[in-house]
Scaffold this active site. Sequence first.
Site, PDB file in Angstrom:
ATOM      1  N   HIS A 207       0.849  -1.196   0.000  1.00 20.38           N
ATOM      2  CA  HIS A 207       0.000   0.000   0.000  1.00 20.38           C
ATOM      3  C   HIS A 207       0.878   1.237   0.000  1.00 20.38           C
ATOM      4  CE1 HIS A 207       0.239   1.493   4.244  1.00 20.38           C
ATOM      5  NE2 HIS A 207       0.525   0.231   4.520  1.00 20.38           N
TER       6      HIS A 207
ATOM      7  N   ASP B 253       8.551   3.997   6.729  1.00 20.45           N
ATOM      8  CA  ASP B 253       8.434   2.552   6.912  1.00 20.45           C
ATOM      9  C   ASP B 253       7.038   2.085   6.516  1.00 20.45           C
ATOM     10  OD1 ASP B 253       9.259  -0.030   7.637  1.00 20.45           O
ATOM     11  OD2 ASP B 253       8.729   0.237   9.733  1.00 20.45           O
TER      12      ASP B 253
ATOM     13  N   GLU C 279      -5.392   1.542   2.303  1.00 22.72           N
ATOM     14  CA  GLU C 279      -5.151   0.435   3.240  1.00 22.72           C
ATOM     15  C   GLU C 279      -5.395   0.907   4.659  1.00 22.72           C
ATOM     16  OE1 GLU C 279      -2.419  -1.980   5.992  1.00 22.72           O
ATOM     17  OE2 GLU C 279      -2.560   0.169   5.643  1.00 22.72           O
ATOM     18  N   GLU C 280      -4.941   2.099   4.953  1.00 21.63           N
ATOM     19  CA  GLU C 280      -5.004   2.626   6.315  1.00 21.63           C
ATOM     20  C   GLU C 280      -6.428   2.837   6.820  1.00 21.63           C
ATOM     21  OE1 GLU C 280      -2.554   2.652   8.240  1.00 21.63           O
ATOM     22  OE2 GLU C 280      -0.749   2.905   7.033  1.00 21.63           O
TER      23      GLU C 280
ATOM     24  N   ASP D 128       4.568  -4.883   3.609  1.00 22.86           N
ATOM     25  CA  ASP D 128       4.106  -3.760   4.418  1.00 22.86           C
ATOM     26  C   ASP D 128       5.069  -3.579   5.585  1.00 22.86           C
ATOM     27  OD1 ASP D 128       2.687  -1.825   5.791  1.00 22.86           O
ATOM     28  OD2 ASP D 128       0.800  -2.938   5.800  1.00 22.86           O
TER      29      ASP D 128
ATOM     30  N   HIS E  24       2.958   5.049  12.718  1.00 22.37           N
ATOM     31  CA  HIS E  24       1.888   6.045  12.670  1.00 22.37           C
ATOM     32  C   HIS E  24       2.207   7.311  13.472  1.00 22.37           C
ATOM     33  CE1 HIS E  24      -1.532   3.162  11.227  1.00 22.37           C
ATOM     34  NE2 HIS E  24      -0.530   3.275  10.366  1.00 22.37           N
TER      35      HIS E  24
END
Length: 171
Positions: free
Chosen positions: A15, A25, A58-59, A86, A167
């Site tokens: 993604h 990352d 995706e998130e 990922d 995140h």
Amino acid sequence: TGSLYPDEYYMICAHYDAVDYYCADDNASGTAAVLEAARIFSQIDFEYSIIYALWDEEEIGLVGSNNYAVEAAANGDIIHAVVNMDMISWDADGDGVVELHSSYNANSNLLADYMMEMVQLYDIAVNPVIELPGTSASDHASFWNHGYPSVLVIEEYYGGDFNPYYHTEQD
């Protein structure tokens, strides 16, 4: 396009979306790996077609990959394997561990075992560990849910060396 089986596929994906403007990352690392695989494999004649896919959203719930998997299943597309990358650039302890998240769905375990064999055969400098059952928190799960064998390649999501900047703006 595959030379013998152009309508049968192998997929390498990641993604490209992020939770905000930071994403080194998660998941510029996986996106870069897909692009590098495409560059390298473009010089090789394969019997089967290869799909290089970069998913959006995706998130917020695997939206892009799920839409693709739903359509592929409805069309009866033959996808032999999906390798989703990922978060593959963090390794603070330097042990080279990479997790292969697998499932009992659609022969995903056979795919994970095959990937372990390839690491040994080609003497790739990583230490793969199969996680079963693996997490469903990335795009490979969209393919599990529609009967396609898939694995997630990720840093130590379960193993204790997961990126502490996940995140956050430090990623």
